[in-house]
Design a protein around this motif. Structure first.
Motif, short mmCIF file in Angstrom:
data_model
loop_
_atom_site.label_atom_id
_atom_site.label_comp_id
_atom_site.label_asym_id
_atom_site.label_seq_id
_atom_site.Cartn_x
_atom_site.Cartn_y
_atom_site.Cartn_z
N LEU A 53 0.72 -1.35 -0.02
CA LEU A 53 -0.02 0.15 0.16
C LEU A 53 0.85 1.20 0.05
CD1 LEU A 53 -2.59 -1.20 2.71
CD2 LEU A 53 -2.83 -1.12 0.28
N MET A 57 -1.86 4.74 3.41
CA MET A 57 -3.22 4.04 3.10
C MET A 57 -3.02 2.80 4.06
SD MET A 57 -4.15 5.87 0.89
CE MET A 57 -5.42 5.22 -0.21
N THR A 59 -6.03 -0.73 4.79
CA THR A 59 -7.15 -1.48 4.56
C THR A 59 -8.21 -1.31 5.62
OG1 THR A 59 -6.40 -3.63 4.82
CG2 THR A 59 -6.16 -2.63 2.63
N ARG A 90 -11.18 0.26 -5.12
CA ARG A 90 -10.57 -0.01 -3.89
C ARG A 90 -10.84 -1.24 -2.98
NH1 ARG A 90 -11.56 4.05 -0.20
NH2 ARG A 90 -13.87 4.22 -0.78
N ARG A 91 -11.90 -1.90 -3.58
CA ARG A 91 -12.05 -3.13 -2.79
C ARG A 91 -11.41 -4.32 -3.14
NH1 ARG A 91 -19.04 -3.27 -3.01
NH2 ARG A 91 -18.98 -1.05 -2.24
N VAL A 113 -11.32 -2.61 2.03
CA VAL A 113 -11.37 -1.64 1.17
C VAL A 113 -10.21 -0.53 1.65
CG1 VAL A 113 -12.70 0.68 0.66
CG2 VAL A 113 -13.83 -1.38 1.21
N VAL A 114 -9.35 -0.22 0.62
CA VAL A 114 -8.21 0.65 0.76
C VAL A 114 -8.73 2.17 1.02
CG1 VAL A 114 -6.24 1.49 -0.44
CG2 VAL A 114 -6.90 -0.71 -0.93
N VAL A 115 -8.20 2.56 2.10
CA VAL A 115 -8.63 3.86 2.60
C VAL A 115 -7.37 4.71 2.83
CG1 VAL A 115 -10.80 3.28 3.44
CG2 VAL A 115 -8.91 3.36 5.02
N ASP A 116 -7.19 6.11 2.81
CA ASP A 116 -6.61 6.93 3.15
C ASP A 116 -6.71 7.14 4.68
OD1 ASP A 116 -5.84 9.74 4.32
OD2 ASP A 116 -4.81 9.69 2.38
#
Length: 125
Positions: A53, A57, A59, A90-91, A113-116
């Motif tokens: 990542l 970032m 998940t 992002r999933r 889900v990939v998030v900031d």
């Protein structure tokens, strides 16, 4: 940094009293609790994409679809594996399976889900 389709990881757990349905209060039998199995699957999924990542970032869990198929006794080792099956924006969808010395314990899918990280935590305010 791109996330690699097919990435996988495995994690082991020696089932202790704290991991049982009794301890977690999800049942009244002294075997590996389903919520603990789910946590093990999540741990394996996180490990599967570790180091892939971008900075800042992470998940987060979104969906868990798991069949808990067999009991695992205290003192037994259970190994959970997660393999990144699909990337949908992002999933991240992982196929998961867990085994002990007697065979398959559980299987299913975990979606993260990939998030900031900062933007995600800002939602708490």
């Amino acid at each position: 940094m791109p996330i690699r389709h097919g990435s996988s990881a495995a994690v082991d757990l020696v089932v202790a009293d704290d991991d049982t349905a009794i301890a977690i209060r999800s049942g009244d039998v002294p075997v590996l609790a389903t919520p603990r199995l789910v946590a093990l699957f999540e741990e394996a999924a996180v490990a599967a994409v570790a180091g892939q990542l971008d900075e800042g970032m992470t998940t987060v869990g979104m969906r868990v679809q798991v069949d808990h198929l067999a009991p695992t006794a205290v003192g037994s080792t259970v190994t959970a594996e997660a393999t990144l099956e699909r990337i949908d924006g992002r999933r991240l969808v992982f196929t998961v399976a867990a085994r002990d010395s007697r065979g398959l314990v559980g299987a299913g899918k975990v979606t993260r889900v990939v998030v900031d990280t900062d933007r995600f935590l800002d939602k708490l305010s």
